[in-house]
Design a protein around this motif. Structure first.
Motif, PDB file in Angstrom:
ATOM      1  N   ASP A 183       0.829  -1.209   0.000  1.00 26.76           N
ATOM      2  CA  ASP A 183       0.000   0.000   0.000  1.00 26.76           C
ATOM      3  C   ASP A 183       0.862   1.257   0.000  1.00 26.76           C
ATOM      4  O   ASP A 183       0.542   2.244  -0.682  1.00 26.76           O
ATOM      5  CB  ASP A 183      -0.922  -0.023   1.225  1.00 26.76           C
ATOM      6  CG  ASP A 183      -1.869   1.175   1.248  1.00 26.76           C
ATOM      7  OD1 ASP A 183      -2.734   1.255   0.368  1.00 26.76           O
ATOM      8  OD2 ASP A 183      -1.725   2.023   2.147  1.00 26.76           O
ATOM      9  N   TYR A 184       1.955   1.226   0.728  1.00 27.19           N
ATOM     10  CA  TYR A 184       2.855   2.380   0.760  1.00 27.19           C
ATOM     11  C   TYR A 184       3.469   2.635  -0.612  1.00 27.19           C
ATOM     12  O   TYR A 184       3.457   3.771  -1.117  1.00 27.19           O
ATOM     13  CB  TYR A 184       3.957   2.149   1.794  1.00 27.19           C
ATOM     14  CG  TYR A 184       5.084   3.150   1.705  1.00 27.19           C
ATOM     15  CD1 TYR A 184       4.938   4.453   2.186  1.00 27.19           C
ATOM     16  CD2 TYR A 184       6.294   2.795   1.120  1.00 27.19           C
ATOM     17  CE1 TYR A 184       5.972   5.373   2.089  1.00 27.19           C
ATOM     18  CE2 TYR A 184       7.337   3.707   1.034  1.00 27.19           C
ATOM     19  CZ  TYR A 184       7.166   4.995   1.512  1.00 27.19           C
ATOM     20  OH  TYR A 184       8.184   5.900   1.401  1.00 27.19           O
ATOM     21  N   PHE A 185       4.000   1.598  -1.243  1.00 28.50           N
ATOM     22  CA  PHE A 185       4.651   1.779  -2.541  1.00 28.50           C
ATOM     23  C   PHE A 185       3.655   2.151  -3.636  1.00 28.50           C
ATOM     24  O   PHE A 185       4.027   2.794  -4.626  1.00 28.50           O
ATOM     25  CB  PHE A 185       5.429   0.524  -2.931  1.00 28.50           C
ATOM     26  CG  PHE A 185       6.743   0.390  -2.213  1.00 28.50           C
ATOM     27  CD1 PHE A 185       7.730   1.349  -2.358  1.00 28.50           C
ATOM     28  CD2 PHE A 185       6.990  -0.696  -1.388  1.00 28.50           C
ATOM     29  CE1 PHE A 185       8.944   1.239  -1.683  1.00 28.50           C
ATOM     30  CE2 PHE A 185       8.189  -0.822  -0.719  1.00 28.50           C
ATOM     31  CZ  PHE A 185       9.171   0.157  -0.870  1.00 28.50           C
ATOM     32  N   LEU A 186       2.384   1.737  -3.475  1.00 29.07           N
ATOM     33  CA  LEU A 186       1.371   2.121  -4.453  1.00 29.07           C
ATOM     34  C   LEU A 186       0.984   3.593  -4.326  1.00 29.07           C
ATOM     35  O   LEU A 186       0.255   4.112  -5.172  1.00 29.07           O
ATOM     36  CB  LEU A 186       0.125   1.242  -4.307  1.00 29.07           C
ATOM     37  CG  LEU A 186       0.239  -0.172  -4.876  1.00 29.07           C
ATOM     38  CD1 LEU A 186      -0.966  -1.007  -4.496  1.00 29.07           C
ATOM     39  CD2 LEU A 186       0.401  -0.141  -6.394  1.00 29.07           C
ATOM     40  N   ASN A 187       1.444   4.236  -3.285  1.00 32.05           N
ATOM     41  CA  ASN A 187       1.222   5.674  -3.123  1.00 32.05           C
ATOM     42  C   ASN A 187       2.499   6.473  -3.387  1.00 32.05           C
ATOM     43  O   ASN A 187       2.562   7.650  -3.060  1.00 32.05           O
ATOM     44  CB  ASN A 187       0.706   5.976  -1.718  1.00 32.05           C
ATOM     45  CG  ASN A 187      -0.749   5.576  -1.545  1.00 32.05           C
ATOM     46  OD1 ASN A 187      -1.666   6.288  -1.967  1.00 32.05           O
ATOM     47  ND2 ASN A 187      -0.977   4.407  -0.932  1.00 32.05           N
ATOM     48  N   GLY A 234       0.652  10.123 -12.813  1.00 31.21           N
ATOM     49  CA  GLY A 234      -0.515  10.991 -12.904  1.00 31.21           C
ATOM     50  C   GLY A 234      -1.738  10.488 -12.180  1.00 31.21           C
ATOM     51  O   GLY A 234      -2.787  11.140 -12.207  1.00 31.21           O
ATOM     52  N   SER A 235      -1.650   9.335 -11.510  1.00 33.43           N
ATOM     53  CA  SER A 235      -2.802   8.783 -10.799  1.00 33.43           C
ATOM     54  C   SER A 235      -2.848   9.306  -9.377  1.00 33.43           C
ATOM     55  O   SER A 235      -1.809   9.531  -8.744  1.00 33.43           O
ATOM     56  CB  SER A 235      -2.719   7.252 -10.785  1.00 33.43           C
ATOM     57  OG  SER A 235      -3.755   6.696  -9.992  1.00 33.43           O
ATOM     58  N   SER A 249      -1.265   0.657  -9.714  1.00 36.34           N
ATOM     59  CA  SER A 249      -0.059   0.669 -10.532  1.00 36.34           C
ATOM     60  C   SER A 249      -0.399   0.931 -11.995  1.00 36.34           C
ATOM     61  O   SER A 249      -1.572   0.934 -12.399  1.00 36.34           O
ATOM     62  CB  SER A 249       0.664  -0.675 -10.418  1.00 36.34           C
ATOM     63  OG  SER A 249      -0.029  -1.659 -11.157  1.00 36.34           O
ATOM     64  N   ALA A 250       0.629   1.126 -12.782  1.00 29.20           N
ATOM     65  CA  ALA A 250       0.453   1.231 -14.226  1.00 29.20           C
ATOM     66  C   ALA A 250       0.090  -0.137 -14.796  1.00 29.20           C
ATOM     67  O   ALA A 250       0.440  -1.168 -14.220  1.00 29.20           O
ATOM     68  CB  ALA A 250       1.738   1.757 -14.871  1.00 29.20           C
ATOM     69  N   SER A 276      -5.956  -2.748 -16.639  1.00 26.55           N
ATOM     70  CA  SER A 276      -5.707  -1.837 -15.524  1.00 26.55           C
ATOM     71  C   SER A 276      -4.533  -2.357 -14.709  1.00 26.55           C
ATOM     72  O   SER A 276      -4.103  -3.499 -14.862  1.00 26.55           O
ATOM     73  CB  SER A 276      -6.949  -1.721 -14.625  1.00 26.55           C
ATOM     74  OG  SER A 276      -7.272  -2.982 -14.067  1.00 26.55           O
ATOM     75  N   GLY A 277      -4.012  -1.500 -13.847  1.00 27.24           N
ATOM     76  CA  GLY A 277      -2.934  -1.918 -12.969  1.00 27.24           C
ATOM     77  C   GLY A 277      -3.472  -2.695 -11.782  1.00 27.24           C
ATOM     78  O   GLY A 277      -4.660  -2.998 -11.696  1.00 27.24           O
TER      79      GLY A 277
END
Length: 414
Positions: A219-223, A231-232, A237-238, A327-328
């Motif tokens: 969750d941390y790395f996805l932020n 741009g999200s 993720s991409a 989607s990611g």
């Protein structure tokens, strides 16, 4: 030699004591290992009966919550046939939809259209089989790997990062992403293996805690820019690059992941049944003290079992991420597979081909459950209840034997 011939009492006996009363006591076996051994030593018949009892209880649950059955039961003593008919219609309709949605739709036109539900079920079953194999290998080595969720999350995150960030050519991109997923799962499983071997930390506690760490770490790395799509504003993720996606087979819902998981089943069967490493793993699982006496490095086998377990579970994470391009991924791609894999491993008695068929069964349950919900307004949680009941009965062989009045196995204590 009998006492009468020697005139001497055997060593360790008091004068006049019966030699038959002196029996060497077996060392007390760890409770968790004893329970695991009893579960894994059960017959295939017990597994089948556990599924049957679970389906029967599921049918009762469907019947008592069906509106038509509730209405007809209001005048049961006046017209009992209406209640019976309503129960049969409710249960038969629900399980019929489960069969049509998960296996074969006989109402479809053409063979290819009729087997589409089965092909979709294979997609649901693939990660369950892979993760179930990993959990089963741990069980055969006497280890309770409850960290499937964390290993799936880490393995999938590594595979996804390689899939969208590294510019590799053609098939090499897919191979690198898959290998990254395997290594990610292996690394995360190695942590409790090392702690168990070096410090004696219980693998159940460590793997459960690592599930939380993996979730919040992802969750941390996805932020952050490490995994978050450019741009999200959401923790997603991409998308995976097209050349790193598992290709569909012959235009069907099944992708390359299913034949790969069949190869994993063959590899697990060879490892456990025909290799020296597998023999050592099984020896440690049966009796670690005896294995140590025979010269087997128990600590090394403990680490090896967890690493190999993580490799298989990591494949399930890679499959979840690399199976789509639209989607990611987010923190939800585990989809409960990490814990359902424990059920699959138990139902399959931790034997590779048993895990394969158990995974297929659960894939049918999951896929057919959506059809059952849509066609009969049966809550999808009924499928989860049935799966949970299977766990209950698999984990309690004496209960199944008592229900069906089966004899206890030879040598079992009362």
């Amino acid at each position: 030699m009998p006492v009468a011939e020697t005139g001497r009492e055997p060593q360790g006996l008091e004068p006049g004591q019966d030699p038959q009363q002196q029996r060497p006591e077996r060392p007390a076996e760890h409770g968790a290992r004893r329970v695991l051994r009893e579960i894994l030593s059960g017959s295939a018949l017990l597994s089948v009966l556990a599924v049957v009892v679970s389906l029967v209880i599921g049918a009762i649950l469907i019947a008592v919550t069906n509106p038509a059955v509730i209405q007809a039961s209001g005048y049961f003593f006046a017209r009992p046939g209406d209640t019976v008919s309503a129960v049969l219609n409710a249960v038969g309709g629900a399980y019929g939809s489960l069969f049509r949605g998960g296996l074969i739709d006989f109402s479809a036109v053409g063979f290819w259209a009729g087997i589409q539900p089965l092909l979709r079920s294979l997609g649901f079953a693939t990660p369950l089989i892979a993760a179930g194999l990993g959990i089963a290998i741990g069980f055969r080595a006497g280890l309770f790997n409850i960290g499937g969720q964390g290993q799936i999350l880490i393995g999938g995150a590594v595979a996804g990062w390689i899939g969208f960030s590294l510019p590799l050519p053609g098939p090499l991109h897919l191979i690198a992403a898959l290998v990254g997923g395997l290594l990610g799962g292996a690394l995360w499983a190695a942590i409790p293996g090392v702690l168990k071997a070096r410090t004696g930390a219980h693998e159940v506690i460590v793997t459960i805690m690592l599930n939380y760490i993996a979730f919040y770490l992802l969750d941390y790395f996805l932020n952050t820019p490490v995994l978050q799509a450019p741009g999200s504003n959401t923790p997603v993720s991409a998308p995976t690059a097209p050349d790193a996606v598992l290709p569909q087979l012959f235009g069907s819902p099944v992708n390359l992941g299913f034949p790969l998981v069949v190869l994993l089943v063959l590899a697990a069967a060879y490892l456990l049944d025909r290799s020296s490493l597998g023999f050592k793993l099984r020896a440690v699982g049966e009796n670690a003290s005896a294995a140590r006496t025979a010269g087997i490095d128990v600590k090394r086998m403990t680490i090896a079992a967890m690493v190999i377990s993580g490799v298989f579970v990591g494949f399930a994470g890679a499959y979840q991420v690399l199976g789509q391009t639209t989607s990611g991924f987010s923190t939800a791609f585990d989809a409960g597979i990490g814990f359902n894999a424990i059920t699959v491993a138990l139902l399959g008695r931790s034997k590779p081909w048993g895990v394969f068929w158990a995974g297929l069964l659960f894939g049918v349950f999951q896929n057919g459950g959506y059809t059952m919900q849509a066609a009969n307004a049966v809550d999808l949680n009924v499928v989860s209840v049935v799966q949970s009941l299977i766990v209950l009965f698999i984990a309690a062989p004496p209960l199944v034997r008592a229900i069906f009045r089966l004899p206890a196995p030879k040598g079992a204590r009362a």
